[in-house]
Design an enzyme around this catalytic site. Sequence first.
Site, PDB file in Angstrom:
ATOM      1  N   LYS B 284      51.564 -36.044 -42.881  1.00 13.62           N
ATOM      2  CA  LYS B 284      51.174 -34.817 -43.573  1.00 13.62           C
ATOM      3  C   LYS B 284      52.395 -34.130 -44.178  1.00 13.62           C
ATOM      4  O   LYS B 284      52.318 -33.465 -45.194  1.00 13.62           O
ATOM      5  CB  LYS B 284      50.467 -33.885 -42.592  1.00 13.62           C
ATOM      6  CG  LYS B 284      49.142 -34.463 -42.076  1.00 13.62           C
ATOM      7  CD  LYS B 284      48.610 -33.727 -40.845  1.00 13.62           C
ATOM      8  CE  LYS B 284      47.264 -34.290 -40.419  1.00 13.62           C
ATOM      9  NZ  LYS B 284      46.761 -33.677 -39.162  1.00 13.62           N
ATOM     10  N   VAL B 285      53.499 -34.271 -43.500  1.00 16.30           N
ATOM     11  CA  VAL B 285      54.771 -33.770 -44.005  1.00 16.30           C
ATOM     12  C   VAL B 285      55.661 -34.984 -44.206  1.00 16.30           C
ATOM     13  O   VAL B 285      55.692 -35.893 -43.375  1.00 16.30           O
ATOM     14  CB  VAL B 285      55.399 -32.761 -43.012  1.00 16.30           C
ATOM     15  CG1 VAL B 285      56.838 -32.437 -43.391  1.00 16.30           C
ATOM     16  CG2 VAL B 285      54.562 -31.488 -42.953  1.00 16.30           C
TER      17      VAL B 285
END
Lengths: 313, 313, 313, 313
Positions: B284-285
């Site tokens: 997600k990051v």
Amino acid sequence: MPNKNLKEDLKKVNQFKISEEDDILDLIESFSDTGFNAKRLASACEIYRDMVNEQECIKFFGLAGALVPAGMQGIVHDFVKEGFIDILVTTGANLTHDIAETLGFHHLQGDLDTERHDDVKLHNQEMNRIYDVFLPNKVYEGIEDFVSQLEIPNNNMPVSEFLHYLGSKLPDNPNSILKICAEKKIPIFCPAFTDSGLAMQIGFHHQNINLNHFKDMLSMVNLAWEAKKAGVCIVGGGVPKNFILQSLQFCPNAASYAIQITMDRPEPGGLSGATLREAISWGKVNENAKYSTVIADATIALPLIYLYLKKIC
Amino acid sequence: MPNKNLKEDLKKVNQFKISEEDDILDLIESFSDTGFNAKRLASACEIYRDMVNEQECIKFFGLAGALVPAGMQGIVHDFVKEGFIDILVTTGANLTHDIAETLGFHHLQGDLDTERHDDVKLHNQEMNRIYDVFLPNKVYEGIEDFVSQLEIPNNNMPVSEFLHYLGSKLPDNPNSILKICAEKKIPIFCPAFTDSGLAMQIGFHHQNINLNHFKDMLSMVNLAWEAKKAGVCIVGGGVPKNFILQSLQFCPNAASYAIQITMDRPEPGGLSGATLREAISWGKVNENAKYSTVIADATIALPLIYLYLKKIC
Amino acid sequence: MPNKNLKEDLKKVNQFKISEEDDILDLIESFSDTGFNAKRLASACEIYRDMVNEQECIKFFGLAGALVPAGMQGIVHDFVKEGFIDILVTTGANLTHDIAETLGFHHLQGDLDTERHDDVKLHNQEMNRIYDVFLPNKVYEGIEDFVSQLEIPNNNMPVSEFLHYLGSKLPDNPNSILKICAEKKIPIFCPAFTDSGLAMQIGFHHQNINLNHFKDMLSMVNLAWEAKKAGVCIVGGGVPKNFILQSLQFCPNAASYAIQITMDRPEPGGLSGATLREAISWGKVNENAKYSTVIADATIALPLIYLYLKKIC
Amino acid sequence: MPNKNLKEDLKKVNQFKISEEDDILDLIESFSDTGFNAKRLASACEIYRDMVNEQECIKFFGLAGALVPAGMQGIVHDFVKEGFIDILVTTGANLTHDIAETLGFHHLQGDLDTERHDDVKLHNQEMNRIYDVFLPNKVYEGIEDFVSQLEIPNNNMPVSEFLHYLGSKLPDNPNSILKICAEKKIPIFCPAFTDSGLAMQIGFHHQNINLNHFKDMLSMVNLAWEAKKAGVCIVGGGVPKNFILQSLQFCPNAASYAIQITMDRPEPGGLSGATLREAISWGKVNENAKYSTVIADATIALPLIYLYLKKIC
């Protein structure tokens, strides 16, 4: 406030002893005359006991936080099985993880020392981290297989009905929360359902679906409206907490019992950490209610409460 | 990890001075070579600056917590107005409170010392408490007047489209979040919309409504999918945090910038307090992202960041 | 408690705006009519301002937490220099770190992302970690050189007198807390002095030393006794907080002003997180006192308060 | 870090069940294969068990926080009595409260709902509040009677020797921490002794007293130096934590076992909330040590650990 003559009215703090033979009932009983969170935990146990013993009390249970990944699926399942929960409100994440385990997949134990996790390596190995627990990516493939084969009975059915349908389609499993709720017809609400991996896969595979969230909201209000007596157990806060409490404004007597187990605190002003006393101003908790907030990790407090209830109820 | 020869590589902690002439830019600059949360706040400011300065970066903003009751409506409005937010995800509570203020009603200041509030008396006076702020019951009557007169364009429209419609129907107001998002066509998502007083009134008055939550979920994935570069600012955690992050798994490069302002912590295992580093394991990051979590009350940190951005961008 | 007719008495929450020209005074002024910790910070600023402006108010300042490692040495120094502190109570750790910096050594910046630190490697490189800051072992050698050459004037002198002596022996330095306290004859107390690296080195090199802690305790009581008006600023809690408050029981009027900046909370029952209101029951804070607890990292809040005071006083 | 092939190496999270017959041993065993703080509590129990079972392990126990007021006096007493503590480091507050109870006075139970306490009224009734527990002022008079009649054997004796002397003068009491430490000759250190009501009364009545804190510091270093193996249990943090850890730098092997039970967190940078892993960088905890930090209220966790140890050791 204490009465005028405090010296006569107040009970002594119990400097209790523990003997080798003691069990959880003894411990909780000892805690009830102490202070700080030990006392709050004892009070929460007693309040839950009263909720269970009072026939007409409807028990609302709000479950937020990654309890299934942390190994608490069976405990929550048994809260439902034993009749300790009449209405369950939870997060899409817990449902996703519940399905994963129910389908035979597993969460894995990482290192107790989270500082040792290398998230870049984990990513390269397709291991998703939830604090000190891992969920392999391939589990989502298993969920996808299950989800893609579902035939949606009605694209516009309420989320709660869909969750019962989901439960009915899951294989037998002694820990499954969705399954036991479906079997026992315990309403299970998930107001932020689309905020979950489960809902994403449903949305990808069933593009016309538009599960009705508003009907659930109204059903929940009706359930509160019809409750002659209401009890609440909030685990963790979040949307489940608010969804239960906003409904209880429509309960004729608001909540008569209220328990909260959380690590959140009031000072930042969010609802998760708000005191149960604050809920009295809103008419969500009755001014004569028994209530207790335990500042504790639910993975410790919830099993203790369960064991207490099993032994005493 | 630091290289072998730490003594040569590491920068000294700056024992900075503040002069009477200093402004917020000087302060943040000083903070950037310190430690603890001062350094994290400086880093968050710099990361947000980079997000704003990088043309193609899509800025996702997650807003949880009762910021409007705490007086932060105008700040959030101006984040949108100034182009610091491209996509807003928030809670139904903040929308409810935004409408209340936009319609000309007000939140009221309680006592700084919350221990002095008597919630029973407040209830009798129809004053709902949000920590040290009050919301009179009659405000809900005002919202109801507004809601009951709405003509719902389409009972099955996505929640986000409905929120733009709501914004268009609200009177002009220099602080309204819904209004400015509608005017600037900034997507505004509310995945747990039915968990709010606003949605309850809509549900009561428009019984056939079935706003589509799934389409929003898919729209959000598309927005992430199309983002060449993504930046995230998470205020408080909750559903908005997860909704943004679950979408960013579909962003080709995950988030390149990530800021989190919260009082929640990782140890209880919930997503609100999870580190941004954990989000790398999920994809997600981005593993090369710049990220900073500031453990701070958003009512202090967010205005500081805004003032910094206004002066420097 | 609010009066009967709340609607007329209560002030509206201010949905404030920030303009590019605003400085810290504008920001704090805006905060004062909001809620949550923004309001508490504004209140803390105003209370400190009143403490400074009131000539006869004796300002007790309790400093716990590793503020010097985090780059706050110059700020604390300037609080003393500007006359914002009349009596300082702190920890041995802050004094150790103050001496390190004053002797020309430095704390070093680690990684913002503490999960990336490998403490085993750090240990092998003789780098001591304080969250995201490092203190090389060799700094202790420098302190030892200084300490070993000291000639202790009197083995039984009070700790506070010894600390002034230490300050007088340190080289000139624009940030040194010990130095400025010695120069300005600001009493500096350290009730847990032997709980520090500094005291350990003193103990090793001066085996007959028996600094008098009891005289300091009595001096502190006398200072409180003689204070016609007392103000308190507590940073972080710990021993400094209790040492100040236990003395203020002997202040004729208890504290008239009290500020606390901390991340600790009341629920675990320790004094660090106890509310200032609780201190009223003990007679440590006056029942009519102005007080504000700000739940904030001191590395953010303390510089903001300092800048406010510099601009307004 | 996990090895390459995570799928084979990692253990499944145990979705455990609790049966009505289960006792604390079953529960802790179940917890050991879960996640979050349940797992940490199980790990802490097992580490403490190992510390007790390993003959040559010296067990250092740091006790901060108002545990005696909360009813935990008997538990701490029994930790000493059962041989679970070899060296105790604590706060002056706990000693003050221990003497109060040992002399036959009592702490009193306030309201579970602290918001209901009126501290002004409490002050007028001479009731001192410690979160939800009260300590009447008159208890201090009782302590004063005891203290004023003491004949100090040596004004310059180490604090620890004085505390044994105090213990020897106290009446028999099944819960007294000072008494059992004196009887069993368990060293008891209190580095911030003058930061307590007890020390204030001693100082008032025995003006020439100058108990030696430096000798205690050196004794503690010697105890660590001589420990072939060291184990640590930290309750709450504060001065006791640092005092133990600073000594363990001189332990040949640093701590081989380390447990911490606290509600404090690392992010504000203070030592109370620092991770045990950080202590490895300082050489206070061995790089191969077993360690576990449990984020929990000690009033819940400590009795559970005690009961576990009683049943298993």
